[in-house]
Design a protein around this motif. Structure first.
Motif, PDB file in Angstrom:
ATOM      1  N   ASN A 109       0.893  -1.157   0.000  1.00  0.00           N
ATOM      2  CA  ASN A 109       0.000   0.000   0.000  1.00  0.00           C
ATOM      3  C   ASN A 109       0.927   1.201   0.000  1.00  0.00           C
ATOM      4  O   ASN A 109       1.843   1.257   0.815  1.00  0.00           O
ATOM      5  CB  ASN A 109      -0.900   0.008   1.243  1.00  0.00           C
ATOM      6  CG  ASN A 109      -1.997   1.066   1.139  1.00  0.00           C
ATOM      7  OD1 ASN A 109      -1.819   2.089   0.470  1.00  0.00           O
ATOM      8  ND2 ASN A 109      -3.117   0.840   1.791  1.00  0.00           N
ATOM      9  N   GLN A 110       0.721   2.142  -0.918  1.00  0.00           N
ATOM     10  CA  GLN A 110       1.679   3.256  -0.978  1.00  0.00           C
ATOM     11  C   GLN A 110       1.519   4.225   0.183  1.00  0.00           C
ATOM     12  O   GLN A 110       2.351   5.085   0.408  1.00  0.00           O
ATOM     13  CB  GLN A 110       1.585   4.012  -2.323  1.00  0.00           C
ATOM     14  CG  GLN A 110       0.423   4.958  -2.468  1.00  0.00           C
ATOM     15  CD  GLN A 110      -0.822   4.259  -2.987  1.00  0.00           C
ATOM     16  OE1 GLN A 110      -1.011   3.069  -2.767  1.00  0.00           O
ATOM     17  NE2 GLN A 110      -1.682   4.990  -3.657  1.00  0.00           N
ATOM     18  N   LYS A 111       0.414   4.094   0.931  1.00  0.00           N
ATOM     19  CA  LYS A 111       0.257   4.933   2.131  1.00  0.00           C
ATOM     20  C   LYS A 111       1.121   4.370   3.253  1.00  0.00           C
ATOM     21  O   LYS A 111       1.174   3.154   3.435  1.00  0.00           O
ATOM     22  CB  LYS A 111      -1.203   4.882   2.602  1.00  0.00           C
ATOM     23  CG  LYS A 111      -2.081   5.961   1.995  1.00  0.00           C
ATOM     24  CD  LYS A 111      -3.520   5.713   2.369  1.00  0.00           C
ATOM     25  CE  LYS A 111      -3.826   6.114   3.793  1.00  0.00           C
ATOM     26  NZ  LYS A 111      -4.194   7.504   3.945  1.00  0.00           N
TER      27      LYS A 111
ATOM     28  N   VAL B  76      -0.076   2.031   7.569  1.00  0.00           N
ATOM     29  CA  VAL B  76      -1.333   1.272   7.483  1.00  0.00           C
ATOM     30  C   VAL B  76      -1.177  -0.134   8.076  1.00  0.00           C
ATOM     31  O   VAL B  76      -2.115  -0.913   8.089  1.00  0.00           O
ATOM     32  CB  VAL B  76      -1.847   1.160   6.024  1.00  0.00           C
ATOM     33  CG1 VAL B  76      -2.181   2.520   5.465  1.00  0.00           C
ATOM     34  CG2 VAL B  76      -0.847   0.433   5.131  1.00  0.00           C
TER      35      VAL B  76
ATOM     36  N   PRO C  52       6.499   2.033   1.370  1.00  0.00           N
ATOM     37  CA  PRO C  52       5.270   2.828   1.230  1.00  0.00           C
ATOM     38  C   PRO C  52       5.348   3.796   0.057  1.00  0.00           C
ATOM     39  O   PRO C  52       5.357   5.007   0.227  1.00  0.00           O
ATOM     40  CB  PRO C  52       5.171   3.564   2.574  1.00  0.00           C
ATOM     41  CG  PRO C  52       6.570   3.632   3.062  1.00  0.00           C
ATOM     42  CD  PRO C  52       7.317   2.457   2.509  1.00  0.00           C
TER      43      PRO C  52
ATOM     44  N   GLU D 109      -8.522   6.604   0.528  1.00  0.00           N
ATOM     45  CA  GLU D 109      -7.785   7.538  -0.313  1.00  0.00           C
ATOM     46  C   GLU D 109      -6.501   6.843  -0.781  1.00  0.00           C
ATOM     47  O   GLU D 109      -5.782   6.240   0.009  1.00  0.00           O
ATOM     48  CB  GLU D 109      -7.417   8.776   0.510  1.00  0.00           C
ATOM     49  CG  GLU D 109      -6.953   9.935  -0.325  1.00  0.00           C
ATOM     50  CD  GLU D 109      -6.459  11.059   0.561  1.00  0.00           C
ATOM     51  OE1 GLU D 109      -5.469  10.860   1.266  1.00  0.00           O
ATOM     52  OE2 GLU D 109      -7.074  12.134   0.548  1.00  0.00           O
ATOM     53  N   GLY D 110      -6.227   6.916  -2.047  1.00  0.00           N
ATOM     54  CA  GLY D 110      -4.998   6.287  -2.544  1.00  0.00           C
ATOM     55  C   GLY D 110      -5.199   4.832  -2.944  1.00  0.00           C
ATOM     56  O   GLY D 110      -4.380   4.254  -3.637  1.00  0.00           O
TER      57      GLY D 110
END
Length: 253
Positions: free
Chosen positions: A9-11, A14, A128, A156-157
Motif C-alpha cells: 500500500n503506498q500509504k 497502514v 510505502p 484515499e490512494g
C-alpha cells in the motif's frame, strides 16, 4: 511450490510491516515454511525480527543488483520456520541504480524464482510508495495483500494502488491476483472504524479478509523488542488476530 505474496500500500502507517512480520511468524507457528523479504529501505521488518540492520551485509539490495544469489542472503530468525532476506538503508539507492537497466522491474522475480520450491509462503514487505521497488515486488508476486487502516482517509490512494496493480497485470505479470484487503487498526469503540469497515465491505465484498486486525498495545510494543507478536505475547488480541489471518490464508490456498 510456494506462493509469493506482496504486502503493499503506498500509504505509510497502514500496518504493512506489522502484517508482514506477524503474518510470517503466524504461518511459521502453523508449521508452514516461510521466507520474509524486506523490500523497504526503512528495514523495519528486519529490525522487527531482532536483526541488527547495521550488521546486514547481504540482503535485498545485493540480490536486486545480482551481486549474490538470493539463497546466500537468507538469514534464519528465532521464530519457528521463518527465514528472512533482510534490508539495509542502502536499498534506497537501488531505484536510481536500476533505472536504466534492461527489464528492471523483473530483477526481484529473477532473483527469487528458484526459492519457491523451498518455502510454502514467501512474503514481501513493500516500501510505502509505488516506486521501482514495489513494482519489482508486484512483478515477482503471485498475489498481493492490501492492508487498509480503519481511519478517515482509508480509501484515499486505494484507487491509485488498484490502478498500479492493473497495469502490472497488463504489462509485467498477468498472473497477479489480489489475495485480499486486510482491515487493520480497528477500534470497535469508534463509529468511524465501523463506518470504514462497512464501506470497504460494501465496495469490495468478497475481496475483504474476514479477519480484522484490532488496535492493540502489545502489537505496537513488540517491534521495539525485535520480536513478532507471537513471541512477544502469544495470548494477546494481536497474536490471535494474526493467527486467525494465517489460518484464513492457508485455507484459501
Amino acid at each position: 511450490m510456494g506462493k509469493i505474496i506482496a504486502i503493499a500500500n503506498q500509504k505509510g502507517g497502514v500496518g504493512k510491516t506489522t502484517t508482514s512480520v506477524n503474518l510470517a511468524a503466524s504461518l511459521g507457528v502453523l508449521e508452514k515454511k516461510v521466507l520474509l523479504i524486506d523490500a523497504d529501505p526503512q528495514a523495519n521488518a528486519t529490525s522487527g525480527l531482532g536483526i541488527d540492520v547495521e550488521e546486514v551485509e547481504n540482503g535485498t539490495y545485493q540480490i536486486l543488483e545480482h551481486t549474490i544469489a538470493a539463497k546466500d542472503a537468507i538469514m534464519q530468525t528465532s521464530s519457528p520456520n521463518l527465514d528472512v532476506i533482510p534490508a539495509h538503508i542502502d536499498l534506497v539507492a537501488i531505484e536510481i541504480e536500476l533505472v536504466d537497466q534492461d527489464k528492471r522491474e523483473s530483477m526481484l522475480k529473477n532473483a527469487i524464482e528458484g526459492l519457491k520450491k523451498d518455502y510454502d509462503f514467501i512474503l514481501i514487505d513493500c516500501a510505502p510508495s509505488l516506486g521501482l521497488l514495489t513494482l519489482n515486488a508486484l512483478t515477482a508476486a503471485d498475489s498481493v495483500i492490501i492492508p487498509i487502516q480503519c481511519e478517515y482517509f482509508a480509501l484515499e490512494g486505494l484507487g491509485k494502488l488498484l490502478n498500479t496493480i492493473k497495469s502490472v497485470q497488463k504489462i509485467h505479470n498477468n498472473n497477479l491476483d489480489i489475495e485480499g484487503l486486510l482491515l487493520t487498526m480497528y477500534d470497535s469503540r469508534l463509529r468511524l472504524s465501523n463506518q470504514v469497515v462497512d464501506e470497504v465491505k460494501k465496495h469490495f465484498d468478497e475481496m475483504v479478509f474476514k479477519t480484522i486486525i484490532m488496535r492493540n498495545v502489545r502489537l505496537s510494543e513488540a517491534p521495539s523488542y525485535g520480536e513478532s507478536i507471537i513471541s512477544y505475547d502469544a495470548s494477546s488480541k494481536g497474536a490471535n488476530n494474526y493467527l486467525s489471518l494465517a489460518q484464513e490464508l492457508i485455507e484459501k490456498n
